[in-house]
Design a protein around this motif. Structure first.
Motif, PDB file in Angstrom:
ATOM      1  N   TYR A 294       0.838  -1.203   0.000  1.00 29.81           N
ATOM      2  CA  TYR A 294       0.000   0.000   0.000  1.00 29.81           C
ATOM      3  C   TYR A 294       0.874   1.254   0.000  1.00 29.81           C
ATOM      4  O   TYR A 294       0.596   2.209  -0.734  1.00 29.81           O
ATOM      5  CB  TYR A 294      -0.937   0.018   1.209  1.00 29.81           C
ATOM      6  CG  TYR A 294      -2.114  -0.917   1.099  1.00 29.81           C
ATOM      7  CD1 TYR A 294      -3.150  -0.645   0.217  1.00 29.81           C
ATOM      8  CD2 TYR A 294      -2.208  -2.063   1.859  1.00 29.81           C
ATOM      9  CE1 TYR A 294      -4.233  -1.500   0.101  1.00 29.81           C
ATOM     10  CE2 TYR A 294      -3.279  -2.926   1.755  1.00 29.81           C
ATOM     11  CZ  TYR A 294      -4.290  -2.640   0.871  1.00 29.81           C
ATOM     12  OH  TYR A 294      -5.354  -3.482   0.746  1.00 29.81           O
ATOM     13  N   ALA A 295       1.932   1.246   0.822  1.00 25.93           N
ATOM     14  CA  ALA A 295       2.759   2.457   0.929  1.00 25.93           C
ATOM     15  C   ALA A 295       3.453   2.755  -0.394  1.00 25.93           C
ATOM     16  O   ALA A 295       3.472   3.900  -0.848  1.00 25.93           O
ATOM     17  CB  ALA A 295       3.795   2.285   2.043  1.00 25.93           C
ATOM     18  N   ALA A 298       0.893   3.930  -3.043  1.00 25.81           N
ATOM     19  CA  ALA A 298       0.410   5.291  -2.799  1.00 25.81           C
ATOM     20  C   ALA A 298       1.442   6.317  -3.224  1.00 25.81           C
ATOM     21  O   ALA A 298       1.094   7.409  -3.675  1.00 25.81           O
ATOM     22  CB  ALA A 298       0.064   5.466  -1.321  1.00 25.81           C
ATOM     23  N   THR A 299       2.727   5.976  -3.095  1.00 27.92           N
ATOM     24  CA  THR A 299       3.754   6.983  -3.346  1.00 27.92           C
ATOM     25  C   THR A 299       4.388   6.872  -4.729  1.00 27.92           C
ATOM     26  O   THR A 299       5.084   7.791  -5.142  1.00 27.92           O
ATOM     27  CB  THR A 299       4.856   6.887  -2.284  1.00 27.92           C
ATOM     28  OG1 THR A 299       5.130   5.508  -2.075  1.00 27.92           O
ATOM     29  CG2 THR A 299       4.415   7.517  -1.000  1.00 27.92           C
ATOM     30  N   ILE A 302       3.418   9.977  -6.488  1.00 31.97           N
ATOM     31  CA  ILE A 302       4.072  11.242  -6.171  1.00 31.97           C
ATOM     32  C   ILE A 302       5.519  11.221  -6.675  1.00 31.97           C
ATOM     33  O   ILE A 302       6.073  12.257  -7.026  1.00 31.97           O
ATOM     34  CB  ILE A 302       3.962  11.558  -4.658  1.00 31.97           C
ATOM     35  CG1 ILE A 302       4.096  13.068  -4.402  1.00 31.97           C
ATOM     36  CG2 ILE A 302       5.007  10.847  -3.841  1.00 31.97           C
ATOM     37  CD1 ILE A 302       2.923  13.867  -4.805  1.00 31.97           C
ATOM     38  N   PHE A 335      -3.073  16.497 -10.754  1.00 32.75           N
ATOM     39  CA  PHE A 335      -3.166  16.584  -9.299  1.00 32.75           C
ATOM     40  C   PHE A 335      -4.489  16.039  -8.800  1.00 32.75           C
ATOM     41  O   PHE A 335      -4.544  15.342  -7.784  1.00 32.75           O
ATOM     42  CB  PHE A 335      -2.980  18.035  -8.846  1.00 32.75           C
ATOM     43  CG  PHE A 335      -1.581  18.496  -9.020  1.00 32.75           C
ATOM     44  CD1 PHE A 335      -0.578  18.001  -8.211  1.00 32.75           C
ATOM     45  CD2 PHE A 335      -1.254  19.382 -10.021  1.00 32.75           C
ATOM     46  CE1 PHE A 335       0.732  18.399  -8.393  1.00 32.75           C
ATOM     47  CE2 PHE A 335       0.053  19.778 -10.201  1.00 32.75           C
ATOM     48  CZ  PHE A 335       1.050  19.287  -9.393  1.00 32.75           C
ATOM     49  N   TYR A 338      -4.200  12.446  -8.883  1.00 29.58           N
ATOM     50  CA  TYR A 338      -3.354  11.969  -7.790  1.00 29.58           C
ATOM     51  C   TYR A 338      -4.146  11.934  -6.493  1.00 29.58           C
ATOM     52  O   TYR A 338      -4.085  10.962  -5.744  1.00 29.58           O
ATOM     53  CB  TYR A 338      -2.118  12.854  -7.617  1.00 29.58           C
ATOM     54  CG  TYR A 338      -1.384  12.543  -6.346  1.00 29.58           C
ATOM     55  CD1 TYR A 338      -0.721  11.339  -6.195  1.00 29.58           C
ATOM     56  CD2 TYR A 338      -1.400  13.416  -5.269  1.00 29.58           C
ATOM     57  CE1 TYR A 338      -0.083  11.017  -5.022  1.00 29.58           C
ATOM     58  CE2 TYR A 338      -0.771  13.098  -4.086  1.00 29.58           C
ATOM     59  CZ  TYR A 338      -0.112  11.902  -3.971  1.00 29.58           C
ATOM     60  OH  TYR A 338       0.501  11.576  -2.799  1.00 29.58           O
ATOM     61  N   PHE A 339      -4.896  13.010  -6.244  1.00 32.15           N
ATOM     62  CA  PHE A 339      -5.715  13.064  -5.035  1.00 32.15           C
ATOM     63  C   PHE A 339      -6.659  11.859  -4.986  1.00 32.15           C
ATOM     64  O   PHE A 339      -6.731  11.150  -3.984  1.00 32.15           O
ATOM     65  CB  PHE A 339      -6.511  14.369  -4.986  1.00 32.15           C
ATOM     66  CG  PHE A 339      -7.592  14.372  -3.956  1.00 32.15           C
ATOM     67  CD1 PHE A 339      -7.275  14.534  -2.622  1.00 32.15           C
ATOM     68  CD2 PHE A 339      -8.909  14.164  -4.306  1.00 32.15           C
ATOM     69  CE1 PHE A 339      -8.260  14.504  -1.652  1.00 32.15           C
ATOM     70  CE2 PHE A 339      -9.901  14.128  -3.341  1.00 32.15           C
ATOM     71  CZ  PHE A 339      -9.581  14.300  -2.011  1.00 32.15           C
ATOM     72  N   PHE A 342      -4.604   8.569  -4.432  1.00 34.60           N
ATOM     73  CA  PHE A 342      -4.077   8.407  -3.070  1.00 34.60           C
ATOM     74  C   PHE A 342      -5.222   8.087  -2.121  1.00 34.60           C
ATOM     75  O   PHE A 342      -5.099   7.223  -1.251  1.00 34.60           O
ATOM     76  CB  PHE A 342      -3.348   9.668  -2.605  1.00 34.60           C
ATOM     77  CG  PHE A 342      -2.635   9.503  -1.300  1.00 34.60           C
ATOM     78  CD1 PHE A 342      -1.287   9.217  -1.275  1.00 34.60           C
ATOM     79  CD2 PHE A 342      -3.307   9.590  -0.090  1.00 34.60           C
ATOM     80  CE1 PHE A 342      -0.625   9.041  -0.070  1.00 34.60           C
ATOM     81  CE2 PHE A 342      -2.656   9.414   1.118  1.00 34.60           C
ATOM     82  CZ  PHE A 342      -1.309   9.137   1.130  1.00 34.60           C
ATOM     83  N   GLY A 346      -5.342   4.833   0.061  1.00 32.53           N
ATOM     84  CA  GLY A 346      -5.380   5.053   1.504  1.00 32.53           C
ATOM     85  C   GLY A 346      -6.594   4.398   2.137  1.00 32.53           C
ATOM     86  O   GLY A 346      -6.490   3.749   3.182  1.00 32.53           O
ATOM     87  N   LEU A 347      -7.743   4.537   1.497  1.00 38.97           N
ATOM     88  CA  LEU A 347      -8.957   3.993   2.097  1.00 38.97           C
ATOM     89  C   LEU A 347      -9.007   2.472   1.972  1.00 38.97           C
ATOM     90  O   LEU A 347      -9.531   1.790   2.861  1.00 38.97           O
ATOM     91  CB  LEU A 347     -10.190   4.626   1.451  1.00 38.97           C
ATOM     92  CG  LEU A 347     -10.333   6.102   1.820  1.00 38.97           C
ATOM     93  CD1 LEU A 347     -11.433   6.746   1.008  1.00 38.97           C
ATOM     94  CD2 LEU A 347     -10.611   6.266   3.307  1.00 38.97           C
ATOM     95  N   TRP A 349      -6.328   0.717   2.199  1.00 41.03           N
ATOM     96  CA  TRP A 349      -5.475   0.339   3.336  1.00 41.03           C
ATOM     97  C   TRP A 349      -6.279   0.374   4.623  1.00 41.03           C
ATOM     98  O   TRP A 349      -6.173  -0.518   5.461  1.00 41.03           O
ATOM     99  CB  TRP A 349      -4.262   1.270   3.462  1.00 41.03           C
ATOM    100  CG  TRP A 349      -3.500   0.985   4.715  1.00 41.03           C
ATOM    101  CD1 TRP A 349      -2.575   0.006   4.913  1.00 41.03           C
ATOM    102  CD2 TRP A 349      -3.650   1.636   5.979  1.00 41.03           C
ATOM    103  NE1 TRP A 349      -2.137   0.014   6.210  1.00 41.03           N
ATOM    104  CE2 TRP A 349      -2.786   1.009   6.888  1.00 41.03           C
ATOM    105  CE3 TRP A 349      -4.430   2.697   6.438  1.00 41.03           C
ATOM    106  CZ2 TRP A 349      -2.674   1.394   8.213  1.00 41.03           C
ATOM    107  CZ3 TRP A 349      -4.325   3.077   7.760  1.00 41.03           C
ATOM    108  CH2 TRP A 349      -3.450   2.437   8.637  1.00 41.03           C
TER     109      TRP A 349
ATOM    110  N   PHE B  64       2.709   2.097   9.041  1.00 37.94           N
ATOM    111  CA  PHE B  64       2.330   2.492   7.684  1.00 37.94           C
ATOM    112  C   PHE B  64       2.742   3.945   7.427  1.00 37.94           C
ATOM    113  O   PHE B  64       3.306   4.254   6.364  1.00 37.94           O
ATOM    114  CB  PHE B  64       0.813   2.311   7.523  1.00 37.94           C
ATOM    115  CG  PHE B  64       0.297   2.634   6.153  1.00 37.94           C
ATOM    116  CD1 PHE B  64       0.660   1.869   5.064  1.00 37.94           C
ATOM    117  CD2 PHE B  64      -0.547   3.710   5.953  1.00 37.94           C
ATOM    118  CE1 PHE B  64       0.172   2.167   3.797  1.00 37.94           C
ATOM    119  CE2 PHE B  64      -1.043   4.009   4.697  1.00 37.94           C
ATOM    120  CZ  PHE B  64      -0.676   3.234   3.620  1.00 37.94           C
ATOM    121  N   LEU B  68       5.350   5.395   4.564  1.00 39.20           N
ATOM    122  CA  LEU B  68       5.016   6.463   3.626  1.00 39.20           C
ATOM    123  C   LEU B  68       6.012   7.617   3.744  1.00 39.20           C
ATOM    124  O   LEU B  68       6.539   8.096   2.736  1.00 39.20           O
ATOM    125  CB  LEU B  68       3.611   6.993   3.921  1.00 39.20           C
ATOM    126  CG  LEU B  68       2.444   6.221   3.342  1.00 39.20           C
ATOM    127  CD1 LEU B  68       1.138   6.885   3.747  1.00 39.20           C
ATOM    128  CD2 LEU B  68       2.527   6.196   1.821  1.00 39.20           C
TER     129      LEU B  68
END
Lengths: 529, 529
Positions: A294-295, A298-299, A302, A335, A338-339, A342, A346-347, A349, B64, B68
């Motif tokens: 997940y980490a 998510a990244t 970015i 962006f 991306y929002f 993420f 995140g959710l 996770w 977590f 991140l």
């Protein structure tokens, strides 16, 4: 305070001593199930002790390995997301074929690395403590595993060249060799073994069995490497066996159990095979591996944005007349995407985190379902890339939104399946507090059902209102986080409405009031039948 | 078995109850130092309890978050390593300037994210447990933090445009706002607070103090954002204060202590300021954050290799006459460099792991030194990229090898400094077993000194034998892992030699044998003086 067991000269703080009150070597040996049940989690750590002799708790090394392995598992999504589609090009057959190949490579790599991870988990359930040599051997093992994705994609790019297959097999063999070294070393210095195995009377049998487990994959790969020189299809068959054999044999066993009825195998066999097939995975390591995936997912986004989307000063002066706001506005959709991405990762996770709060141990079926869920989570950057490409290529928008919805749906539905699979064996898998249903069950169900429902609704909506597909998708991504925040409230509301409806359909007889007379008010509301 | 404290209606399993035997609210309040000492680590978890009310242990969420944050901290190394240098171009002034700017951006981003991480650590030392709302707020906080590197690099790319500064400040303010929300929420539902703070009589004072801590950075940034419209240098000054103020004030305080002698501040002040300045960081979270950085740095390389170095089938046919071996051979140096780089990162992790086995808690100075060590570890992909570029650009080889040696040297020397700094306050920072020197101390010293020495030797060797610089560098990278494996042996050998030399210089008088007579054999070896 330190009580030493007279049987195995070990401190009596160990699980086996505490639960049975006796040392397994002194009394009857524990059944292998018990042994595995006890050795399931990270070994207990005592900070001070053992430091003097260079023996260390393996907890931190295992977390580090989990982090490395989760990154390696997700790495092959990069070639997928970075597939260049020039603006003139349609989303045509050749691009679709290229993408499909790369997605297949990604999914297979993910499965293969997960198998390697599961083997690593099993190995360090046997090896309870580490010393410097084991830590270095583990690093060597990790380094070999990092080459797996590369050799695998080489194999897929050149399916007819024996070298690709050969290198992949060599990689698997090298991993097996290092793991065999670790097993050999740990059994040579038994104080490194997990206490249950160290105390067991069947030490050599365990040793042979574990070595056999560690080496069966490499042995198949050796055969595959040899066959690659003569007849390549056999090689592929052998390699597929490495990945799927454990699951296939488990499934066959399960079917046989259902058809014939459960036959208790002779004790000798139990000891040999339960280790492999019925062993639950360590919950902590499943969590650590999932967190890593997940980490990194998510990244990954970015990482791309930071590298590519800082506008060039020269560009700003020439194209946007020196206005930084205009330049940033041009990559605005990126962006927004991306929002959304993420928030989705995140959710998911968050749902996974809530799910595993209720789980006590993960069966093999749950492990497989979790792996599949994670594999689709890894596909989310693809969904992101599809979404952020809207700004540039307005055509094919519909297909892209649908692909994104499908990925989100699959990722979340497999998570849901983990919960369903846990509910099939609640006594084994769930915490005692949540075994018997109730409000927490309903909440868990709602949390896990939110994303499948939302993505399904979005998918159907795009079918009906094709023109607004992007708007629908973004609305879904923005609305879901708020739905999570208000979930408890919504659930209470839904239950109240449900109860209200139920009350209208089957009104309850008026309860006697405190004075013994029928309560008039409720009597008025619910008409007598 | 569950004893409930009559003072705060909490289970008596809590640290404060166990150590003092009394509830702090019933007896005298604990000193803030004690409170912090107790709340330093991950909060103790009981798996079953609290699940019913939706209250959860924060352990997994913190891991977590650490994962991140460590990825976000290292992300800005990517623009550095991907700096394109065309083969014709010399390693000239303009390239050097570009690289220097990007490296500065990377280092500053790393520091800024680390400050955000430290604030997060402090916040969740106060907030002991989480529920769904807090978990979602934390995700929002993480998402805001992921934008920090982007806005910062925007600020550096356009130093004269207020928008860059403005966006960066907005990002910091948003992080502060979310953290303030978290603090407010936790103090509104006190069962979420860490037990020491919940039981303290000074609840509101703590609340105000923590809110003040969380908001001081955003307040400075708000001022910076306003100043950016009138006079930009003041903005930069204010932003620099956010990052460096805690360290500067700590250093000033330390110097004053040395010069004037330690003055005990009034009790009221202690409570307010120790929270900020003398608070040790949670060892677990330092480890988790460091693990994340090591893991992502080790795998950044394989991410690149997997994406770029799988040869194109068309290319293989055209350029290498269909020979895959020749095509792979062409990127051979890249693999060699990857091996070297992974080994370096892995072994630095290993040294860090060994170091923190002996550490009980990390002071702020150790935290800073660790951050610097990690920042240079993040620079290792740069060293790798420099090394792997050899194959293409043979000129400037010498400079590149030296840059690589310098990065490795700095990364390892700061790690060494962490150990030295821990030795300055052994009672506070080290495990009891290693406080008094001995063989483990010598081994630790040797482990930490290996990389500084090896890189220094390699650097000096390149000065003397400029022509063989690459060979020297690779030899260093290959030899060091073996040195680690043989370290115990080498150390024993070195100590034996040292003792032998000592024996020659100051021979000991012969010890009496078991029969009471002088031992003839040792008497023969050590000549009487």
């Amino acid at each position: 305070m330190m009580l030493v067991c007279p049987g195995c000269a070990q401190p009596r703080l160990l699980q086996a001593h505490v639960t049975t009150g006796q040392c397994p070597t002194m009394s009857r040996p524990q059944t292998p199930e018990q042994v595995l049940d006890n050795s399931r989690d990270y070994p207990p750590c005592k900070t001070d002790e053992d430091v003097g002799e260079g023996i260390q708790c393996s907890h931190r090394m295992l977390s580090f390995s989990d982090a490395l392995l989760s990154i390696i598992a997700t790495v092959m999504i990069l070639p997928v997301t970075h597939t260049k589609i020039s603006p003139e090009q349609q989303f045509d057959k050749s691009i679709q074929k290229l993408l499909a190949t790369r997605i297949a490579v990604y999914l297979m790599t993910f499965l293969i690395v997960t198998v390697a991870w599961a083997a690593h988990t099993r190995l360090f359930q046997v090896v309870g403590k580490i010393d410097d040599t084991l830590a270095l051997l583990n690093l060597a093992c990790m380094m070999t595993i990092t080459f797996l994705p590369y050799t695998f994609s080489l194999m897929v790019t050149f399916p007819d060249v024996p070298l690709g297959i050969f290198l992949f097999c060599m990689c698997v063999i090298a991993i097996g060799a290092v793991q065999a070294l670790i097993v050999g070393y740990a059994f040579h210095f038994p104080h490194l073994l997990s206490p249950q195995i160290r105390c067991s009377a069947h030490g050599t049998r365990y040793w042979r069995h574990i070595l056999c487990l560690v080496l069966q994959g490499p042995a198949l790969c050796l055969a595959a490497a040899i066959f690659s020189l003569f007849f390549i299809p056999v090689s592929y068959l052998l390699m597929a066996m490495v990945v799927f054999l454990p699951y296939v044999s488990k499934a066959v066993g399960w079917c046989k159990d259902r058809l014939v009825g459960h036959v208790e195998p002779p004790a000798h066999q139990v000891e040999f095979f339960t280790f492999d097939l019925h062993e639950p995975l360590s919950k902590e390591r499943v969590e650590a591996f999932s967190d890593g995936v997940y980490a990194i997912v998510a990244t990954l986004l970015i990482l791309d944005i930071c590298e590519d989307n800082v506008p060039d000063p020269k560009d700003v002066t020439e194209r946007f007349g020196g206005s930084l706001v205009a330049a940033l506005g041009a990559s605005g959709p990126r962006f927004l995407a991306y929002f959304g991405s993420f928030a989705t990762v995140g959710l998911l996770w968050f749902a996974h985190h809530s799910l595993f709060l209720h789980v006590r141990k993960a069966t093999r079926a749950m492990g497989l379902l979790n792996t599949l869920a994670l594999a689709f989570v890894g596909g989310l950057p693809l969904a992101y890339q599809q979404t952020s490409a809207f700004a540039r290529q307005p055509h094919d928008e519909l297909e892209r939104v649908r692909v994104s919805c499908a990925i989100i749906f699959l990722a979340s539905i497999f998570q849901f399946a983990v919960w369903t699979s846990a509910l099939l064996q609640p006594v084994d898998t769930l915490q005692p507090a949540v075994r018997f249903g109730g409000a927490e069950h309903a909440l868990m169900f709602a949390k896990l059902a939110l994303y499948p429902c939302a993505s399904l609704v979005a998918f159907v909506a795009t079918c009906l209102l094709g023109g607004f597909s992007t708007a629908i998708f973004h609305a879904m991504q923005v609305a879901t986080p708020f739905a999570f925040l208000l979930l408890r409230l919504l659930l209470r509301l839904a239950l109240a409405v449900l109860r209200g409806l139920q009350g209208l359909a089957w009104p309850v007889p008026p309860a006697p009031g405190p004075t013994g007379e029928p309560d008039m008010q409720s009597g008025l509301l619910s008409a007598p039948c």
